[in-house]
Design a protein around this motif. Structure first.
Motif, PDB file in Angstrom:
ATOM      1  N   GLY A 152       0.813  -1.208   0.000  1.00  0.00           N
ATOM      2  CA  GLY A 152       0.000   0.000   0.000  1.00  0.00           C
ATOM      3  C   GLY A 152       0.850   1.262   0.000  1.00  0.00           C
ATOM      4  N   GLY A 153       1.955   1.243   0.746  1.00  0.00           N
ATOM      5  CA  GLY A 153       2.859   2.386   0.762  1.00  0.00           C
ATOM      6  C   GLY A 153       3.512   2.623  -0.586  1.00  0.00           C
ATOM      7  N   VAL A 154       3.849   1.535  -1.266  1.00  0.00           N
ATOM      8  CA  VAL A 154       4.430   1.658  -2.601  1.00  0.00           C
ATOM      9  C   VAL A 154       3.418   2.260  -3.569  1.00  0.00           C
ATOM     10  N   ILE A 155       2.173   1.846  -3.465  1.00  0.00           N
ATOM     11  CA  ILE A 155       1.128   2.384  -4.348  1.00  0.00           C
ATOM     12  C   ILE A 155       0.909   3.866  -4.074  1.00  0.00           C
ATOM     13  N   ILE A 156       0.936   4.277  -2.795  1.00  0.00           N
ATOM     14  CA  ILE A 156       0.792   5.700  -2.463  1.00  0.00           C
ATOM     15  C   ILE A 156       1.958   6.500  -3.046  1.00  0.00           C
ATOM     16  N   ALA A 157       3.165   5.978  -2.907  1.00  0.00           N
ATOM     17  CA  ALA A 157       4.338   6.674  -3.458  1.00  0.00           C
ATOM     18  C   ALA A 157       4.233   6.801  -4.972  1.00  0.00           C
ATOM     19  N   LEU A 158       3.737   5.765  -5.631  1.00  0.00           N
ATOM     20  CA  LEU A 158       3.591   5.835  -7.084  1.00  0.00           C
ATOM     21  C   LEU A 158       2.496   6.813  -7.501  1.00  0.00           C
ATOM     22  N   ALA A 159       1.468   6.971  -6.681  1.00  0.00           N
ATOM     23  CA  ALA A 159       0.440   7.972  -6.981  1.00  0.00           C
ATOM     24  C   ALA A 159       1.035   9.378  -6.919  1.00  0.00           C
ATOM     25  N   PHE A 160       1.866   9.632  -5.906  1.00  0.00           N
ATOM     26  CA  PHE A 160       2.511  10.939  -5.805  1.00  0.00           C
ATOM     27  C   PHE A 160       3.510  11.145  -6.939  1.00  0.00           C
ATOM     28  N   LEU A 161       4.188  10.099  -7.335  1.00  0.00           N
ATOM     29  CA  LEU A 161       5.098  10.190  -8.477  1.00  0.00           C
ATOM     30  C   LEU A 161       4.327  10.502  -9.757  1.00  0.00           C
ATOM     31  N   ASN A 162       3.148   9.927  -9.897  1.00  0.00           N
ATOM     32  CA  ASN A 162       2.290  10.206 -11.051  1.00  0.00           C
ATOM     33  C   ASN A 162       1.925  11.694 -11.097  1.00  0.00           C
ATOM     34  N   VAL A 163       1.587  12.262  -9.949  1.00  0.00           N
ATOM     35  CA  VAL A 163       1.262  13.691  -9.892  1.00  0.00           C
ATOM     36  C   VAL A 163       2.483  14.528 -10.255  1.00  0.00           C
ATOM     37  N   MET A 164       3.658  14.141  -9.748  1.00  0.00           N
ATOM     38  CA  MET A 164       4.864  14.909 -10.046  1.00  0.00           C
ATOM     39  C   MET A 164       5.216  14.847 -11.528  1.00  0.00           C
ATOM     40  N   LEU A 165       5.049  13.694 -12.148  1.00  0.00           N
ATOM     41  CA  LEU A 165       5.345  13.595 -13.575  1.00  0.00           C
ATOM     42  C   LEU A 165       4.367  14.403 -14.420  1.00  0.00           C
ATOM     43  N   ALA A 166       3.106  14.447 -14.015  1.00  0.00           N
ATOM     44  CA  ALA A 166       2.101  15.147 -14.807  1.00  0.00           C
ATOM     45  C   ALA A 166       2.156  16.661 -14.608  1.00  0.00           C
ATOM     46  N   ASN A 184       3.957  21.893  -3.464  1.00  0.00           N
ATOM     47  CA  ASN A 184       2.904  22.711  -2.850  1.00  0.00           C
ATOM     48  C   ASN A 184       1.675  21.874  -2.517  1.00  0.00           C
ATOM     49  N   TRP A 185       1.338  20.919  -3.371  1.00  0.00           N
ATOM     50  CA  TRP A 185       0.150  20.086  -3.186  1.00  0.00           C
ATOM     51  C   TRP A 185       0.307  19.136  -2.006  1.00  0.00           C
ATOM     52  N   LEU A 186       1.513  18.614  -1.819  1.00  0.00           N
ATOM     53  CA  LEU A 186       1.741  17.652  -0.746  1.00  0.00           C
ATOM     54  C   LEU A 186       1.940  18.295   0.620  1.00  0.00           C
ATOM     55  N   ASN A 187       2.290  19.565   0.687  1.00  0.00           N
ATOM     56  CA  ASN A 187       2.539  20.262   1.945  1.00  0.00           C
ATOM     57  C   ASN A 187       3.612  19.512   2.736  1.00  0.00           C
ATOM     58  N   PHE A 218       3.971  19.575   6.589  1.00  0.00           N
ATOM     59  CA  PHE A 218       2.977  18.755   7.294  1.00  0.00           C
ATOM     60  C   PHE A 218       3.384  17.284   7.285  1.00  0.00           C
ATOM     61  N   LEU A 219       3.920  16.803   6.164  1.00  0.00           N
ATOM     62  CA  LEU A 219       4.351  15.409   6.089  1.00  0.00           C
ATOM     63  C   LEU A 219       5.528  15.135   7.026  1.00  0.00           C
ATOM     64  N   HIS A 220       6.408  16.110   7.210  1.00  0.00           N
ATOM     65  CA  HIS A 220       7.501  15.947   8.175  1.00  0.00           C
ATOM     66  C   HIS A 220       6.948  15.816   9.592  1.00  0.00           C
ATOM     67  N   ASP A 221       5.936  16.617   9.917  1.00  0.00           N
ATOM     68  CA  ASP A 221       5.318  16.534  11.241  1.00  0.00           C
ATOM     69  C   ASP A 221       4.626  15.187  11.453  1.00  0.00           C
ATOM     70  N   VAL A 222       3.948  14.700  10.430  1.00  0.00           N
ATOM     71  CA  VAL A 222       3.288  13.395  10.527  1.00  0.00           C
ATOM     72  C   VAL A 222       4.309  12.281  10.718  1.00  0.00           C
ATOM     73  N   GLU A 223       5.428  12.379  10.005  1.00  0.00           N
ATOM     74  CA  GLU A 223       6.484  11.378  10.131  1.00  0.00           C
ATOM     75  C   GLU A 223       7.056  11.360  11.548  1.00  0.00           C
ATOM     76  N   ALA A 224       7.292  12.535  12.128  1.00  0.00           N
ATOM     77  CA  ALA A 224       7.821  12.601  13.484  1.00  0.00           C
ATOM     78  C   ALA A 224       6.802  12.089  14.498  1.00  0.00           C
ATOM     79  N   ALA A 225       5.531  12.417  14.298  1.00  0.00           N
ATOM     80  CA  ALA A 225       4.496  11.977  15.223  1.00  0.00           C
ATOM     81  C   ALA A 225       4.253  10.473  15.129  1.00  0.00           C
ATOM     82  N   SER A 226       4.448   9.890  13.957  1.00  0.00           N
ATOM     83  CA  SER A 226       4.198   8.458  13.814  1.00  0.00           C
ATOM     84  C   SER A 226       5.208   7.636  14.617  1.00  0.00           C
TER      85      SER A 226
END
Length: 85
Positions: free
Chosen positions: A43-57, A65-68, A71-79
């Motif tokens: 599932g994590g690989v599929i999520i990463a590929l979805a974000f890669l799809n957005v970056m390529l397009a 800007n879309w991923l913020n 915020f993702l750094h904060d989520v990573e630290a909190a996890s």
């Protein structure tokens, strides 16, 4: 956003529609990971590929800007803290 960033309008439109379906499928794989081997990793690989799809397009600037990223750094630290708790 400049007109030159990313790919053509057709690719951007298909990505705009398909990325949400890809993310939905990824969360399905993650939530049902206890029934199949490697559900969380797949599932994590599929999520990463979805974000890669957005970056390529759309290009790197739009995606960052879309991923913020802050915020993702904060989520990573909190996890890590939630895992230890």
């Amino acid at each position: 956003m400049q007109q030159n960033d990313g790919m053509t309008l057709i690719v951007k439109t298909v990505t705009r529609i398909s990325v949400w379906m890809i993310l939905l499928y990824a969360f399905y794989i993650i939530l049902h990971g206890h029934l199949t081997p490697g559900g969380g990793f797949g599932g994590g690989v599929i999520i990463a590929l979805a974000f890669l799809n957005v970056m390529l397009a759309y290009g790197k600037k739009f995606t960052s800007n879309w991923l913020n990223i802050s915020f993702l750094h904060d989520v990573e630290a909190a996890s890590a803290v939630m895992f230890l708790a």
